[in-house]
Scaffold this active site. Structure first.
Site, PDB file in Angstrom:
ATOM      1  N   GLU A  94      -7.004   4.747   7.577  1.00 53.97           N
ATOM      2  CA  GLU A  94      -6.626   6.222   7.476  1.00 53.97           C
ATOM      3  C   GLU A  94      -7.670   6.570   6.792  1.00 53.97           C
ATOM      4  OE1 GLU A  94      -2.832   5.528   5.365  1.00 53.97           O
ATOM      5  OE2 GLU A  94      -2.080   4.704   7.451  1.00 53.97           O
ATOM      6  N   LYS A 102       0.238   4.319  -0.402  1.00 58.52           N
ATOM      7  CA  LYS A 102      -0.241   5.359   0.269  1.00 58.52           C
ATOM      8  C   LYS A 102      -0.034   6.469  -0.455  1.00 58.52           C
ATOM      9  CE  LYS A 102      -0.250   3.188   4.687  1.00 58.52           C
ATOM     10  NZ  LYS A 102      -0.303   3.111   6.116  1.00 58.52           N
ATOM     11  N   GLY A 130       2.179   1.994  10.971  1.00 54.19           N
ATOM     12  CA  GLY A 130       3.115   2.937  10.699  1.00 54.19           C
ATOM     13  C   GLY A 130       3.780   3.321  11.948  1.00 54.19           C
ATOM     14  N   SER A 179       3.012  -2.472  10.367  1.00 55.92           N
ATOM     15  CA  SER A 179       4.666  -2.375  10.771  1.00 55.92           C
ATOM     16  C   SER A 179       5.235  -3.722  10.453  1.00 55.92           C
ATOM     17  CB  SER A 179       4.948  -1.964  12.077  1.00 55.92           C
ATOM     18  OG  SER A 179       4.350  -0.794  12.180  1.00 55.92           O
ATOM     19  N   HIS A 204      -9.439   0.986   4.597  1.00 57.65           N
ATOM     20  CA  HIS A 204      -8.374   1.291   5.335  1.00 57.65           C
ATOM     21  C   HIS A 204      -8.512   2.062   6.483  1.00 57.65           C
ATOM     22  CE1 HIS A 204      -4.252   2.490   6.186  1.00 57.65           C
ATOM     23  NE2 HIS A 204      -3.909   1.488   5.764  1.00 57.65           N
ATOM     24  N   ASN A 207       0.892  -1.250   0.048  1.00 52.25           N
ATOM     25  CA  ASN A 207      -0.107   0.026  -0.199  1.00 52.25           C
ATOM     26  C   ASN A 207       0.939   1.173   0.108  1.00 52.25           C
ATOM     27  OD1 ASN A 207      -1.934   1.984   0.556  1.00 52.25           O
ATOM     28  ND2 ASN A 207      -2.227   1.356   2.700  1.00 52.25           N
ATOM     29  N   GLU A 210      -5.583  -5.025  10.285  1.00 52.64           N
ATOM     30  CA  GLU A 210      -4.631  -4.089  10.585  1.00 52.64           C
ATOM     31  C   GLU A 210      -5.029  -3.431  11.842  1.00 52.64           C
ATOM     32  OE1 GLU A 210      -2.664  -2.875   6.506  1.00 52.64           O
ATOM     33  OE2 GLU A 210      -4.193  -1.385   6.939  1.00 52.64           O
TER      34      GLU A 210
HETATM   35  P1  PGA Z   1       2.707   0.013   7.507  1.00 53.34           P
HETATM   36  O1  PGA Z   1       1.263   0.512   6.958  1.00 53.34           O
HETATM   37  O2  PGA Z   1       3.206  -1.470   7.059  1.00 53.34           O
HETATM   38  O3  PGA Z   1       3.724   1.262   7.196  1.00 53.34           O
HETATM   39  O4  PGA Z   1       2.664   0.000   9.314  1.00 53.34           O
HETATM   40  C1  PGA Z   1       0.469  -0.777   6.730  1.00 53.34           C
HETATM   41  C2  PGA Z   1      -0.867  -0.250   6.010  1.00 53.34           C
HETATM   42  O5  PGA Z   1      -1.316   0.833   6.354  1.00 53.34           O
HETATM   43  O6  PGA Z   1      -1.480  -0.900   5.332  1.00 53.34           O
END
Ligand code: PGA
Length: 252
Positions: A98, A11, A174, A214, A96, A9, A168
């Protein structure tokens, strides 16, 4: 046997040149590899260029990170599944955290997106996951089950083949904090039990459930080695070809 998936992803990252370079490197590296399914969710603005540059026999799937659940109309700034189809895209990310948190997408809206994508024949990666406060309150499993019930599990059983679920935990995205492999596996088993209760044991056994948050080259093999973890949805570590390829190898 469920085939593993490693999905990146990206982003809101990468210039067009960077995206082309990264995609090309991954595409070449997985070409002759007995690799898991590999997906990259790219920013809209790069999709056309990536599709044009893609090798005809590419094993890489290009997906979109978002879309608006209407066919067309007065939705300034939005992109529909028809726009995506026009570019040859048939895989999208939905729900997601976010988008839930920053863009205020609620369960109802996410359900509309699930329906719009499935009706148009898309494969969807449906994200779910709890906050730290919810986990600390002992409500993580109930919360995740609620997200699934409110937006996904109304689908007819025969559409579940088009669905991948990504668990997730928000506190792991992150942050460098990862759920332990046992914590993640326990939630994946819980999600399978929800699928068994809603549909049946076949759907529960066949649906692929990814872990995200992560996930990186150091922890991927441990996570992917667990009985109910079928790969990963990778944010930060998908932006560097070498890291992403190590994670793909960990899923082999
Ligand atoms: P990350 O993000 O691996 O940077 O923690 C995962 C995601 O948001 O899909």
């Amino acid at each position: 046997m469920r085939k593993k998936i490693v999905a990146g992803n990206w982003k809101m990252n990468l210039s067009k040149m960077e995206a082309m370079h990264l995609y090309g490197e991954i595409e070449l590296s997985v070409e002759n590899m007995d690799a898991p399914d590999v997906v990259c969710f790219a920013p809209f603005v790069h999709i056309d260029a990536l599709t044009q540059a893609q090798n005809d026999k590419s094993r890489l799937v290009l997906g979109a990170q978002n879309f608006y659940p209407a066919v067309n109309g007065a939705f300034t700034g939005e992109i529909s599944v028809h726009h995506l189809k026009d570019l040859g895209i048939d895989t999208v990310l939905i729900g997601h955290s976010e988008r839930r948190e920053i863009l205020n997408e609620n369960d109802d809206f996410i359900k509309q997106k699930v329906d719009a994508a499935i009706q148009s024949g898309f494969n969807i990666f449906f994200c779910c996951g709890e906050s730290l406060a919810t986990r600390d309150a002992g409500q993580a499993k109930a919360f995740v089950a609620g997200q699934l019930r409110n937006s996904l599990l109304h689908l007819p059983i025969n559409k579940m083949v088009d669905v991948v679920i990504a668990y997730e935990p928000i506190w792991a995205i992150g942050t460098g904090l990862t759920a332990t492999k046992e914590e993640a596996n326990e939630m994946h088993q819980h999600i399978r039990s929800v699928l068994t209760n809603t549909f049946n044991a076949t759907v529960a056994n066949e649906t692929r459930i990814l872990y995200g948050g992560s996930c990186n080259p150091s922890n991927a093999a441990d996570l992917f080695g667990m009985s109910d973890i079928d790969g990963g949805l990778i944010g930060g570590a998908s932006l560097q070809a070498q890291d992403f390829l190590k994670i793909i190898h960990a899923a082999k």
